[in-house]
Write a protein that holds these residues in place. Structure first.
Motif, short mmCIF file in Angstrom:
data_model
loop_
_atom_site.label_atom_id
_atom_site.label_comp_id
_atom_site.label_asym_id
_atom_site.label_seq_id
_atom_site.Cartn_x
_atom_site.Cartn_y
_atom_site.Cartn_z
N UNK A 17 0.83 -1.20 0.00
CA UNK A 17 0.00 0.00 0.00
C UNK A 17 0.87 1.26 0.00
N UNK A 18 1.96 1.21 0.74
CA UNK A 18 2.88 2.35 0.84
C UNK A 18 3.52 2.67 -0.50
N UNK A 19 3.53 1.73 -1.43
CA UNK A 19 4.15 1.95 -2.72
C UNK A 19 3.43 3.03 -3.52
N UNK A 20 2.12 3.14 -3.41
CA UNK A 20 1.41 4.14 -4.22
C UNK A 20 1.72 5.55 -3.76
N UNK A 21 1.73 5.88 -2.46
CA UNK A 21 2.28 7.18 -2.07
C UNK A 21 3.74 7.34 -2.49
N UNK A 111 -1.92 0.40 -7.42
CA UNK A 111 -0.68 0.96 -7.95
C UNK A 111 -0.57 0.75 -9.46
N UNK A 112 -1.16 -0.33 -9.97
CA UNK A 112 -1.11 -0.54 -11.42
C UNK A 112 -1.79 0.60 -12.16
N UNK A 220 11.01 4.35 -1.38
CA UNK A 220 9.75 3.78 -0.86
C UNK A 220 9.25 2.68 -1.77
N UNK A 221 9.33 2.90 -3.07
CA UNK A 221 8.89 1.88 -4.02
C UNK A 221 9.70 0.59 -3.86
N UNK A 222 11.00 0.73 -3.77
CA UNK A 222 11.86 -0.45 -3.62
C UNK A 222 11.55 -1.17 -2.31
N UNK A 223 11.33 -0.42 -1.25
CA UNK A 223 10.95 -1.01 0.04
C UNK A 223 9.68 -1.84 -0.09
N UNK A 225 8.45 -3.09 -2.76
CA UNK A 225 8.57 -4.14 -3.77
C UNK A 225 8.97 -5.49 -3.16
N UNK A 226 9.66 -5.46 -2.02
CA UNK A 226 9.99 -6.71 -1.35
C UNK A 226 8.73 -7.47 -0.96
N UNK A 227 7.73 -6.75 -0.48
CA UNK A 227 6.46 -7.38 -0.13
C UNK A 227 5.64 -7.70 -1.37
N UNK A 228 5.75 -6.85 -2.38
CA UNK A 228 5.06 -7.07 -3.64
C UNK A 228 5.45 -8.43 -4.23
#
Length: 423
Positions: A17-21, A111-112, A220-223, A225-228
């Motif tokens: 969820x944090x990836x979109x911000x 996010x997509x 933030x995106x890379x962080x 992405x590990x969960x993604x």
């Protein structure tokens, strides 16, 4: 299912969820100061809208018939039984897993859709974007997610099959290289073509207004992405560990190769290039993270950093204005990562003597998702442009769209209302 599995997914949901911000920060730093609010609003708007649509009917569309998607939606339309929403059902162990699984998949959907907005920076109406997001999400992402992710889970929560591209074609896509990356990248190309180029479009015309903001967004995106990627295993096991490791090393390798490409072609590496390289590597490893040995994940990162950096240069030669390089990074990176499985995938790759079958299956997946997403996005964007208008007026675009669309500017020292207070 067990409580550890549910806890693992809850943690992954928060990270994804944090990836979109994070995407909002990444995109926001890349645009002009006078359109940073508009750019970030498109990500946050997509997050809010798609999350609600996903729970209303998107999850049911994507996972209908799998046993996981039949708990919420429009009663009588998609074969969904709303009676399962009563509290006694929520206390059931399987229903508890379905709830967190739906939330996890919903973060992917949000996010997509938000990714597409980077192709139309500085020139899109917010209201039209929200309509586009709702329509594209409903017509493209929700069903296409079912093409790949509509799997059945056994009693231990393990995936035992997938959508028609997986079951019938043999596509391997662990975390969304086709659904997320190729889908959003193809749609981005379509809307960029419909809305046309920004005024004065040429190489070097639009410099990022805040590079540190972009670097924060990339981090933030890379962080997330590990969960993604690791979270797509739905359990903290060996496959998740492999996906996690590959999500570290592929972006790292891509950062270095992108920087080397810039050093050779432009004389110096840039911070935006390093950030873009990290995202390109993360994009490429998304479908392949569970199917590659780590050495090949590094090779993939090195390759995709150069390929995506070169692909971005093509937009100037071809004359289309993909403002923030969604096509060059997400479409191209998604294609490279998906096809790479067919060549170097463990136990299936052409390089290891397994023939062309897997590579052919990967190509079919890319074409099916890419062509459908492009066609649908072009139609939706074209109709919006010809009816209510998708692109802002030329005078507003040149002046800066933040005060026109949202009544705000990103920085108070540029807002005339603050002049008296600052003097």
């Amino acid at each position: 299912m067990n409580h550890d599995q549910i806890y693992f997914l809850i943690t992954c949901i928060a990270m994804v969820l944090f990836m979109t911000p994070g995407l909002a920060f990444f995109y926001g730093g890349l645009v002009r100061a006078s359109s940073v609010i508009s750019m970030m609003m498109m990500s946050f708007g997509a997050l809010a809208l798609i999350s609600l649509l996903w729970i209303a009917f998107g999850y049911a569309m994507a996972f209908s018939g799998s046993g996981a998607g039949n708990y919420i939606g429009i009663d009588g339309v998609l074969g969904i039984n709303l009676s399962n929403l009563f509290l006694d059902s929520l206390l059931d162990e399987r229903m508890s897993f379905d709830l967190v699984f739906a939330a996890f998949q919903g973060t992917f959907a949000a996010i997509t859709v938000a990714l597409i907005s980077g192709a139309i920076a500085d020139r899109a109406r917010f209201g039209s974007w929200m309509i586009f997001a709702a329509l594209w999400g409903s017509v493209v992402y929700f069903p296409v997610a079912g093409w790949v992710f509509n799997f059945t889970l056994d009693d231990q929560g393990k995936v035992i099959d997938g959508g028609w591209l997986v079951k019938d074609i043999g596509l391997l896509d662990f975390a969304g290289g086709t659904v997320v990356e190729v889908g959003s990248g193809a749609a981005a190309l379509a809307v960029a073509l419909v809305l046309g180029r920004r005024f004065g479009f040429r190489k070097g015309m639009y410099a990022p207004h805040n590079v540190p903001l972009t670097l924060i967004g990339a981090a933030i995106l890379w962080f997330g992405w590990f969960a993604f990627n690791a979270g797509s295993e739905l359990a903290a096991d060996g496959i998740a560990s492999l996906a996690f490791l590959n999500t570290l090393i592929a972006p790292a390798a891509s950062m270095l190769s992108w920087a080397a490409f810039e050093r050779i072609t432009a004389g110096k590496p840039t911070a935006v290039g390093i950030a873009s390289g990290a995202i390109a590597g993360a994009v490429a490893i998304t479908p392949a993270c569970a199917f590659l040995d780590p050495i090949w994940a590094i090779v993939l990162g090195l390759v995709v950093g150069v390929v995506c950096a070169w692909a971005i240069e093509l937009k100037f030669a071809l004359g289309f204005d993909d403002s923030l390089d969604v096509v060059g990074i997400h479409l191209v990176g998604g294609i490279v990562g998906t096809l790479f499985i067919g060549v170097f995938g463990r136990g299936v790759g052409l390089a290891f003597g397994h023939g062309f079958d897997q590579l052919f299956a990967q190509l079919i997946g890319v074409l099916a998702v890419g062509l459908y997403s492009f066609a649908a996005a072009w139609i939706i964007a074209y109709v919006l442009e010809k009816t209510i208008g998708f692109r802002v007026q030329s005078t507003d675009e040149m002046a800066g769209i933040d005060p026109i669309l949202h009544g705000q500017l990103g920085y108070h020292d540029k807002d005339p209302r603050w002049k008296g207070a600052l003097d």
